[in-house]
Design an enzyme around this catalytic site. Structure first.
Site, PDB file in Angstrom:
ATOM      1  N   ASP A  72       0.931  -1.121   0.083  1.00 50.39           N
ATOM      2  CA  ASP A  72      -0.293  -0.465  -0.266  1.00 50.39           C
ATOM      3  C   ASP A  72       0.721   1.463  -0.091  1.00 50.39           C
ATOM      4  O   ASP A  72       0.353   2.893   0.371  1.00 50.39           O
ATOM      5  CB  ASP A  72      -0.562   0.093   1.475  1.00 50.39           C
ATOM      6  CG  ASP A  72       0.129   0.236   2.834  1.00 50.39           C
ATOM      7  OD1 ASP A  72       0.609  -0.482   2.510  1.00 50.39           O
ATOM      8  OD2 ASP A  72      -0.858   0.854   3.367  1.00 50.39           O
ATOM      9  N   HIS A  73       2.309   0.939   0.174  1.00 49.98           N
ATOM     10  CA  HIS A  73       3.344   2.094   0.147  1.00 49.98           C
ATOM     11  C   HIS A  73       4.131   2.431  -1.128  1.00 49.98           C
ATOM     12  O   HIS A  73       4.906   3.155  -1.964  1.00 49.98           O
ATOM     13  CB  HIS A  73       4.317   2.377   1.091  1.00 49.98           C
ATOM     14  CG  HIS A  73       3.469   2.508   2.442  1.00 49.98           C
ATOM     15  ND1 HIS A  73       3.398   4.070   3.070  1.00 49.98           N
ATOM     16  CD2 HIS A  73       2.173   1.953   3.287  1.00 49.98           C
ATOM     17  CE1 HIS A  73       2.112   3.768   3.981  1.00 49.98           C
ATOM     18  NE2 HIS A  73       2.324   2.663   3.574  1.00 49.98           N
ATOM     19  N   HIS A 157       7.956  -0.295  12.549  1.00 48.10           N
ATOM     20  CA  HIS A 157       7.361  -0.404  11.770  1.00 48.10           C
ATOM     21  C   HIS A 157       7.209  -2.278  10.996  1.00 48.10           C
ATOM     22  O   HIS A 157       7.272  -2.977  11.330  1.00 48.10           O
ATOM     23  CB  HIS A 157       7.013   0.415  10.737  1.00 48.10           C
ATOM     24  CG  HIS A 157       5.514   0.252  10.182  1.00 48.10           C
ATOM     25  ND1 HIS A 157       4.857  -0.559  10.732  1.00 48.10           N
ATOM     26  CD2 HIS A 157       5.156  -0.260   8.453  1.00 48.10           C
ATOM     27  CE1 HIS A 157       3.397  -0.512   9.463  1.00 48.10           C
ATOM     28  NE2 HIS A 157       4.084  -0.043   8.675  1.00 48.10           N
ATOM     29  N   ASP A 178       4.834   4.729   7.817  1.00 49.64           N
ATOM     30  CA  ASP A 178       3.906   4.077   8.984  1.00 49.64           C
ATOM     31  C   ASP A 178       5.157   4.221   9.842  1.00 49.64           C
ATOM     32  O   ASP A 178       6.191   4.050  10.015  1.00 49.64           O
ATOM     33  CB  ASP A 178       3.543   2.912   8.306  1.00 49.64           C
ATOM     34  CG  ASP A 178       2.527   2.489   7.938  1.00 49.64           C
ATOM     35  OD1 ASP A 178       1.822   3.642   7.657  1.00 49.64           O
ATOM     36  OD2 ASP A 178       2.165   1.447   7.222  1.00 49.64           O
ATOM     37  N   GLU A 203       1.378   9.926   9.408  1.00 46.89           N
ATOM     38  CA  GLU A 203       0.580   8.067   9.965  1.00 46.89           C
ATOM     39  C   GLU A 203      -0.701   8.689  10.394  1.00 46.89           C
ATOM     40  O   GLU A 203      -0.740   8.461  11.426  1.00 46.89           O
ATOM     41  CB  GLU A 203       1.116   7.151   9.410  1.00 46.89           C
ATOM     42  CG  GLU A 203       0.010   5.553   9.844  1.00 46.89           C
ATOM     43  CD  GLU A 203      -0.763   4.885   9.119  1.00 46.89           C
ATOM     44  OE1 GLU A 203      -1.729   4.627   9.477  1.00 46.89           O
ATOM     45  OE2 GLU A 203      -0.400   5.612   7.871  1.00 46.89           O
TER      46      GLU A 203
END
Length: 286
Positions: A72-73, A157, A178, A203
């Site tokens: 998602d990044h 993370h 994140d 985030e």
């Protein structure tokens, strides 16, 4: 004071396809280039049409920064570079550079080889995309050009995750991606130099979530492991299965065996802020 303009190209109001265009003092930086896992059409990618309506993307963008390897990044990166046409520099940490293509290829196999989806990047596109990557160390000041500089900081993370400070003259932006402020058995807490950026982009997905303690989460995880083994799940009769589970945990730091048995030990999380140690772990694990 120069204007700082922020344009979310994805993840502005939902989780997935993180991608933010920041314009600061005449410089344009794209922060992350993620994919939305909930869509099987063009909606899975950020809307790159908002970047510029005139000329080549590379002429407009000064650089792309990827915070970490989660899809998602970074999932739209090969699409953006090889199909949309960006061929400028892409910055990420060494561990992210090592792990990112593995996840991209794995997802490509699922989307294309198994589901038969079209308009998707190929294995060769992933390789060509990664050739554009410039790997950076934590706390290394990178001079993108005469005016634009970036600096990566430890984000916790996952292995290789980084927060970035983007600076042009006296103006600066900090982008966290994140991050995690609670150290655990294999990653430390996020850390950054004391600074006063003009803008902080952070985030906030779990900003209002109160999590269980680390010990409770570990006990829940181990309970599921024991229940799976007792039901005859993988690892109960196949030694190599158990080995893979333990090895997979050890790749990111301390062996899972330390969590399986001595839960009553006093906690002594290691600080993994040293870039060299994190980078070595990434290459040894892969």
């Amino acid at each position: 004071m120069p204007e700082i303009r922020v344009t979310p190209l994805g993840a502005g109001q939902d989780v997935g396809r993180s991608c933010i265009l920041v314009s600061i003092a005449g410089k344009n930086v794209m922060l992350d280039c993620g994919m939305h896992m909930g869509f099987n059409d063009d909606r899975r990618f950020p809307d790159f049409s908002y970047i510029t309506q005139n000329g080549r993307l590379t002429d407009f963008l000064d650089c792309v920064i990827i915070s970490h390897f989660h899809l998602d990044h970074c999932g739209a990166l090969p699409y953006f570079s090889e199909m949309v046409g960006y061929d400028g520099p892409i910055y990420m940490t060494h561990p992210t550079q090592a792990i990112c293509p593995i996840l991209l290829e794995d997802y490509r196999k699922i989307a294309v080889d198994k589901k038969g989806e079209a308009n998707f990047f190929t294995s060769q596109m992933i390789k060509d995309c990664m050739k554009k990557v410039v790997a950076v160390h934590l706390h290394q000041t990178v001079q993108v050009d005469d005016e634009l500089e970036i600096k990566a900081y430890y984000a916790g993370h996952v292995l290789g995750a980084a927060m970035f400070q983007i600076k042009v003259g006296s103006e600066s932006v900090v982008y966290t991606g994140d991050y995690n402020m609670t150290p655990d058995r294999h990653l430390g807490a996020a850390w950054i130099d004391k600074c006063r950026p003009n803008l902080l982009i952070t985030e906030s997905t779990y900003a209002t979530t109160i999590r269980d303690s680390k010990r409770c989460r570990e006990r829940d995880f181990l309970k599921k492991v024991h229940e799976t083994v007792e039901r005859g799940g993988k690892g109960a009769h196949e030694p190599e299965g158990a080995h893979l589970l333990l090895h997979g945990a050890d790749r990111e730091g301390q062996p899972l065996l330390q969590a399986v048995h001595p839960l009553d030990q006093p906690e002594d999380p290691q600080d993994f802020r040293a870039e060299e140690h994190v980078r070595v772990q990434a290459h040894q694990g892969l």
